[in-house]
Design an enzyme around this catalytic site. Structure first.
Site, PDB file in Angstrom:
ATOM      1  N   CYS A 253       0.895  -1.142  -0.029  1.00 43.87           N
ATOM      2  CA  CYS A 253      -0.011  -0.088   0.058  1.00 43.87           C
ATOM      3  C   CYS A 253       0.970   1.246   0.198  1.00 43.87           C
ATOM      4  O   CYS A 253       0.445   1.951  -0.743  1.00 43.87           O
ATOM      5  CB  CYS A 253      -0.810   0.000   1.183  1.00 43.87           C
ATOM      6  SG  CYS A 253      -2.002   1.251   1.335  1.00 43.87           S
TER       7      CYS A 253
ATOM      8  N   CYS B  59      -6.135  -3.063   7.185  1.00 41.14           N
ATOM      9  CA  CYS B  59      -7.676  -2.095   7.081  1.00 41.14           C
ATOM     10  C   CYS B  59      -8.719  -2.991   6.454  1.00 41.14           C
ATOM     11  O   CYS B  59      -9.985  -2.721   6.690  1.00 41.14           O
ATOM     12  CB  CYS B  59      -7.318  -0.681   6.484  1.00 41.14           C
ATOM     13  SG  CYS B  59      -6.799  -0.723   4.602  1.00 41.14           S
TER      14      CYS B  59
END
Length: 381
Positions: free
Chosen positions: A120, A217
Site C-alpha cells: 500500500c 484495514c
C-alpha cells in the site's frame, strides 16, 4: 531581508518561509497523521490534508480498528476543521483493489504470507498519492510514519525512528530515493507515543485519545481466511496434513487457514513432540508439518530489491549488514550476495525460524540506524 540574503531553511528543508511552503499531509484519521497536520499548520505551513477512501465506504462505516474506514475519514475532516486547513477525500478504491487486495489474495492462495501494508505504501500512498500531491503544487508530502529522513552526502537517507517500539522502517523499505526526496516524516524523532498524544491534546484535536489501529484495514478482526474466501470463492478446499516424509497424519480445511510456523489449531495431537507448519503446498492442497528444527532457515532468496545505499547494489560481491525478516524481530547479522540489481541471496549468520515467502527482508547498516533497502522473500529457483 535584503534580496541577496538567502532565506534560512525551514523545518521541512526549504529556503523560504513556511507560509510559502505547501505540504500535503496524508491523513488516515488516526492520531499520528493528525498531529503531523496540526503541527505543520501551527508552524505556519500551507497545509492540505488528503485522506484516501480505499474500500467500500458503506461497509467501512461499521468497522472499528482499521485505518481507512468511514469513521476515520470523518475524524480527519474534523481535525482539518479544528486547525483550519483544506481537506480532500480521494476515492482510490479501484487502485487499492488492483494494487494491493488482489495480490494479497493471490499470495495467500499460493502459500505465501503477504504484507499488504508495504504494498500500500509502495503502490498507492507513495506513488499515486504522491503524484496527486505534486499536482496540487505541493513542495513535499508529510506522513505520520515513525521513521526518520536525514540528508546525507549522497542525498536523502532513511533512518530508523528514535523510538524502537514505534519504528516502521520494515514497512517502508521499498521507498525509492526519488520518493524520499519528496517525503517528510515529522514524528520520527519522538521518543514515545505519549509525546504524540500530548501534542494532539495541546492542539485540541478530537482524536487525541483515539486508539491505535491494529488490523490490516481491509481484514476485519484479523480473519484473513474469511477475506480470501470472499475474494476467491472455493479457495478454502480441504486437504491433507502430512509430515516431512509425506505421511498423512491429519486433514485440514483449506491451505489459506494456515501460516508458516503455526503450531496451534492443527488438530493433530498425540504425535509426540510439537509439530509446526513448515511448508504450504497449494497445488497438492497439502500442509506440511515438522519439528521446530525444520523451521530453521539460514539462506533467504530475495527479489524486487529496493536499494538505498550510496553505491550501486551489484557493485560489490557481498554486503555485510543487519536484516529483519519479520517486523516484530530485531535486526540480525547477515551477508547479502547480489545476483543482479534486484535479486540476491541473504545468508543469516544465525538461523531464523518461520521465514515465509511473501514477507520482506529489510537491510540495516551495522554502524548506524540507516535503512539500506530490502527485498521480498520468495521460494527461489
Amino acid at each position: 531581508m535584503p534580496l541577496d540574503t538567502p532565506h534560512p531553511l525551514n523545518s521541512l528543508g526549504f529556503a523560504k518561509p513556511p507560509a510559502e511552503t505547501r505540504v500535503v499531509v496524508a491523513m488516515s484519521g488516526g492520531v499520528d497523521s493528525s498531529v503531523v497536520a496540526a503541527m505543520l499548520k501551527d508552524e505556519g505551513y500551507d497545509v492540505v490534508g488528503v485522506t484516501l477512501q480505499l474500500y467500500d465506504h458503506g461497509a467501512a462505516l461499521a468497522k472499528k480498528g482499521a485505518c481507512c474506514a468511514g469513521r476515520d475519514i470523518h475524524d480527519a475532516r474534523r481535525v482539518a476543521e479544528t486547525m483550519g486547513f483544506a481537506h480532500y477525500v480521494l476515492d482510490y478504491e479501484n487502485t487499492f483493489r488492483e494494487a494491493v487486495i488482489e495480490e494479497f489474495a493471490d499470495a495467500y492462495l499460493a502459500g505465501a504470507t503477504p504484507v499488504p501494508c508495504i504494498r500500500c505504501n509502495e503502490r498507492v500512498k507513495f506513488k499515486d498519492l504522491l503524484a496527486t500531491a505534486k499536482d496540487l503544487d505541493a513542495d513535499c508530502m508529510a506522513t505520520g510514519h515513525y521513521i526518520q529522513r536525514h540528508v546525507g552526502a549522497a542525498g536523502p537517507e532513511l533512518h530508523s525512528a528514535a523510538d524502537p517500539n514505534r519504528d516502521q522502517s520494515y514497512f517502508l523499505f521499498s521507498t525509492t530515493p526519488e520518493q524520499l526526496a519528496f517525503l517528510r516524516f515529522p514524528l520520527g524523532h519522538l521518543h514515545s507515543k505519549a509525546e504524540t498524544r500530548a501534542l494532539a491534546a495541546k492542539y485540541g484535536l478530537p482524536v487525541a485519545d483515539k486508539p491505535d489501529s491494529q488490523d490490516i484495514c481491509f481484514v476485519p478482526d484479523g480473519n484473513y481466511a474469511a477475506v480470501i474466501e470472499k475474494l476467491r470463492p472455493g479457495a478454502a478446499e480441504p486437504g491433507d496434513i502430512v509430515d516431512l516424509e509425506g505421511r498423512v497424519i491429519g486433514a485440514h480445511r483449506g491451505v489459506i487457514h494456515y501460516t508458516i510456523g503455526q503450531r496451534r489449531g492443527l488438530g493433530i495431537g498425540g504425535q509426540g513432540d510439537p509439530l509446526f507448519v513448515v511448508k504450504l503446498d497449494p497445488d497438492t492442497r497439502r500442509v506440511i508439518v515438522g519439528p521446530r528444527a525444520a523451521l530453521s532457515t539460514r539462506t533467504v532468496p530475495l527479489r524486487e530489491i529496493n536499494w538505498l545505499g550510496d553505491e550501486p547494489f551489484d557493485s560489490r560481491p557481498e554486503w555485510h549488514v543487519s536484516v529483519k525478516v519479520r517486523s516484530t524481530r530485531p535486526p540480525r547479522p547477515a551477508v547479502i550476495r547480489p545476483i543482479s540489481a534486484t535479486e540476491a541471496e541473504v545468508e543469516l549468520l544465525d538461523p531464523e525460524t518461520g521465514i515465509s515467502p511473501g514477507q520482506a527482508c529489510v537491510f540495516y547498516d551495522t554502524e548506524s540506524p540507516r535503512i539500506l533497502g530490502g527485498g521480498w522473500i520468495w521460494k527461489g529457483r
